[in-house]
Design an enzyme around this catalytic site. Structure first.
Site, PDB file in Angstrom:
ATOM      1  CB  CYS A   7     -16.371  67.138 -45.341  1.00  0.00           C
ATOM      2  SG  CYS A   7     -15.542  67.041 -47.016  1.00  0.00           S
ATOM      3  CG  ASP A   8     -20.736  68.289 -45.081  1.00  0.00           C
ATOM      4  OD1 ASP A   8     -20.123  67.840 -46.091  1.00  0.00           O
ATOM      5  OD2 ASP A   8     -21.690  69.125 -45.291  1.00  0.00           O
ATOM      6  CE  LYS A   9     -23.398  68.084 -40.976  1.00  0.00           C
ATOM      7  NZ  LYS A   9     -22.855  67.925 -42.154  1.00  0.00           N
ATOM      8  CB  CYS A  49     -18.900  69.092 -52.751  1.00  0.00           C
ATOM      9  SG  CYS A  49     -18.848  67.368 -52.546  1.00  0.00           S
ATOM     10  CD  GLU A  73     -26.310  68.294 -45.230  1.00  0.00           C
ATOM     11  OE1 GLU A  73     -25.832  68.954 -45.052  1.00  0.00           O
ATOM     12  OE2 GLU A  73     -26.026  67.432 -46.211  1.00  0.00           O
ATOM     13  CB  SER A 133     -27.330  69.449 -48.912  1.00  0.00           C
ATOM     14  OG  SER A 133     -26.177  69.744 -49.466  1.00  0.00           O
TER      15      SER A 133
END
Length: 554
Positions: A119-121, A191, A442, A468
């Site tokens: 995920c993300d970071k 997601c 975000e 986001s």
């Protein structure tokens, strides 16, 4: 071998004794030692299953003659951290992830690294560490979540955020929301839309740091476990050849990454992460370069939130290799860039083709002749701001309206929830930048609520914070310089007219230079919102969003 520094020779007998305390035998210590960095935890849905991925990686390492040694990395769930203080820590965690891997892989000199994010970071944090350490390294993620189902339609987390606004507007009942809440996120994985996590995982393929399929093979698919085993085997080849990230993460690799970014319509957060990764190998990715690449790259995909399609469908359509093969028809990629496969980009995509034209359009029939992201500049953002233009309604690409100014996300959300925002308004949320936030939150809640209220085609939103990857609408982030550093956004007042022109990359407030200067004379540096702990230190060291919001090396 690099690991000889901790295991070979008479003076390393104590070190070997400690390895043997862990259960290792001499034969294992004679082999290359591979660090397996596992970001598993039990609160991030994209990471809940990473122990399974790590086991497959370790099996691959052993089959290829190496000894895997696993250690952990932290990970923040942006969805769960959203709209409260926790989100201030999300971007800031990227630096901790990179630093902690540097510490572990230097204190214990591994011969190579397999990095397991989702995920993300975590993806950019791990890539930053790989680039900084410059030892053989490869990424394999946990894979995207499958789509949820609600009333026969594909759904993802962004639909739940938008449904909150729909309930407020009386367009959906709380009972319907409860059903959607139970069904939108059906299991593990990042997601399901082209949000930040999947954007970055797709770009790991393009940058050459992951095997084909890493960005799109679903988390629950057996193919994901097979990919993990192949990744474990591949790191052994990289160690043998001493093929390191600096050999792969070249200027051409980043141009390739930005090009595919534009074709896919990735998250605006890639504008923070690609410069940060490039900086670790001594390269610069500037905002002007991003606009130039966007101008020549067709937008081929409308993936959620820009459109109805989700990552599993992109996988069915041929995945990232198919997108790259299509872009290669216009000579938009450097096909000689090296990758962890041992082959070039051109060799990797040879024979790849689009399998579903409804998911990936041809270069002859793109959604747009230009890319999915635009960098805007003007007196309101002299150093730049970013918008995911592929997710902006056509009627909002050019907009002029009065400012509604808020000094925090919470203030703006209250106004939106109370439905006190008028059609045509430009919501300005400031003091949410890297330093002013601190942490550059975000802000999916305000944008998703506007969409749920049906205002995404009538109201714009701009901020020195960020959005986001699930955000859609005329949401302009990363306004630089940020308010806390005395950027123009700090002196905007309610009623000032904001002029947005996305096609021409302009963002201005209708004020003269003299009026801006006069207001700045009365502006004062705000008191820090957080005065202790990690974020207090981070706020003192973090640089502008226009340069990737990295921690200063000075």
């Amino acid at each position: 071998m690099r690991s000889d520094a901790m295991k070979k020779g008479l003076e390393k007998a104590p070190h070997r004794s400690l390895f043997k305390a862990l259960g290792y035998i001499d034969r294992e210590l004679e082999r290359p030692i591979i660090g397996v960095v596992n970001a598993h935890n039990e609160i991030v849905p994209g990471h809940r299953h990473l122990d399974d991925i790590a086991e497959a990686v370790k099996a691959g390492v052993r089959m290829a003659g190496g000894t895997p040694v696993e250690f952990p990395s932290i990970a923040v769930c942006d969805g769960i951290a959203m709209n409260h203080t926790g989100m201030k820590y999300s971007l800031a965690s990227r630096e901790i992830i990179a630093d902690s891997i540097e510490i572990m892989a230097t204190a214990h000199p591994f011969d190579g690294l397999v990095l397991i994010p989702s995920c993300d970071k975590v993806v950019p944090g791990m890539l930053m560490a790989a680039a900084r350490l410059n030892i053989p390294a490869i990424i394999v993620s946990g894979g995207p979540m499958l789509a949820g189902k609600y009333k026969g339609q594909n759904q993802s987390l962004s639909n739940v955020f938008e449904a909150v606004g729909a309930v407020r507007a009386g367009k959906m009942s709380e009972e319907e929301l409860a059903v959607l809440e139970d069904s939108a996120c059906p299991g593990c994985g990042s997601c399901a839309g082209m949000f930040t996590a999947n954007s970055m995982n797709c770009l790991t393929e393009v940058l050459g740091m992951a095997l084909p399929g890493n960005g799109t093979i679903p988390a629950v698919a057996a193919a994901r476990r097979r990919l993990a085993k192949l990744t474990g085997m591949k790191i052994m080849e990289l160690v043998k050849e001493d093929l390191c990230p600096a050999d792969i993460l070249t200027a051409d690799a980043f141009k390739n990454g930005l090009t595919v970014d534009m074709a896919l319509g990735c998250s605006t957060n890639t504008v923070l992460h690609l410069p940060a990764i490039a900086g670790e190998v001594g390269l610069t990715v500037d905002l002007e370069q991003i606009n130039k690449i966007s101008e020549r790259t067709p937008n081929l995909c409308k993936l959620s939130p820009a459109g109805p399609h989700l990552i599993e469908e992109l996988n069915e359509a041929g995945g990232i290799p198919a997108v790259m093969a299509e872009l290669a028809k216009l000579d938009l990629l450097n096909l000689n860039s090296r990758t962890v496969t041992g082959l070039t980009i051109g060799e990797n995509i040879q024979g790849c083709k689009i399998l579903r034209r409804d998911i990936i359009r041809s270069v002859d029939d793109p959604y747009s002749s230009t890319g999915g992201i635009a960098i805007l500049k003007g007196n309101l953002a002299p150093e730049g701001a970013v918008v995911k233009k592929s997710a902006v309604a056509p009627e909002m690409l050019v907009h002029r309206g009065p400012a509604r100014v808020f000094n925090s996300e919470e203030e703006a959300v209250d106004a939106i929830m109370n439905q006190s925002i008028n059609k045509g308004d430009v919501i300005v949320i400031r003091y949410e930048g890297p330093r002013g936030g601190p942490g550059m939150r975000e802000m999916l809640t305000p944008t998703a609520t506007l969409a749920g209220l049906g205002l995404d085609k009538e109201v714009a939103l701009l901020t020195d914070g960020r959005f986001s990857g699930a955000t859609r609408g005329a949401a302009i982030g990363h306004v630089s310089p940020e308010a806390a550093l005395g950027g123009t956004i700090a002196i905007v007042r309610d009623g000032d007219i904001i002029d947005i022109d996305i096609p021409n990359c302009r963002l201005n407030v209708d004020l003269t230079e003299e009026e801006i200067a006069a207001r700045m004379k009365n502006w004062q540096v705000p008191e820090p919102k957080i005065t202790k702990g990690y974020l207090a230190r981070y706020a003192k060291m973090v640089t502008s969003a226009s340069t990737g919001a990295v921690v200063t090396k000075d």
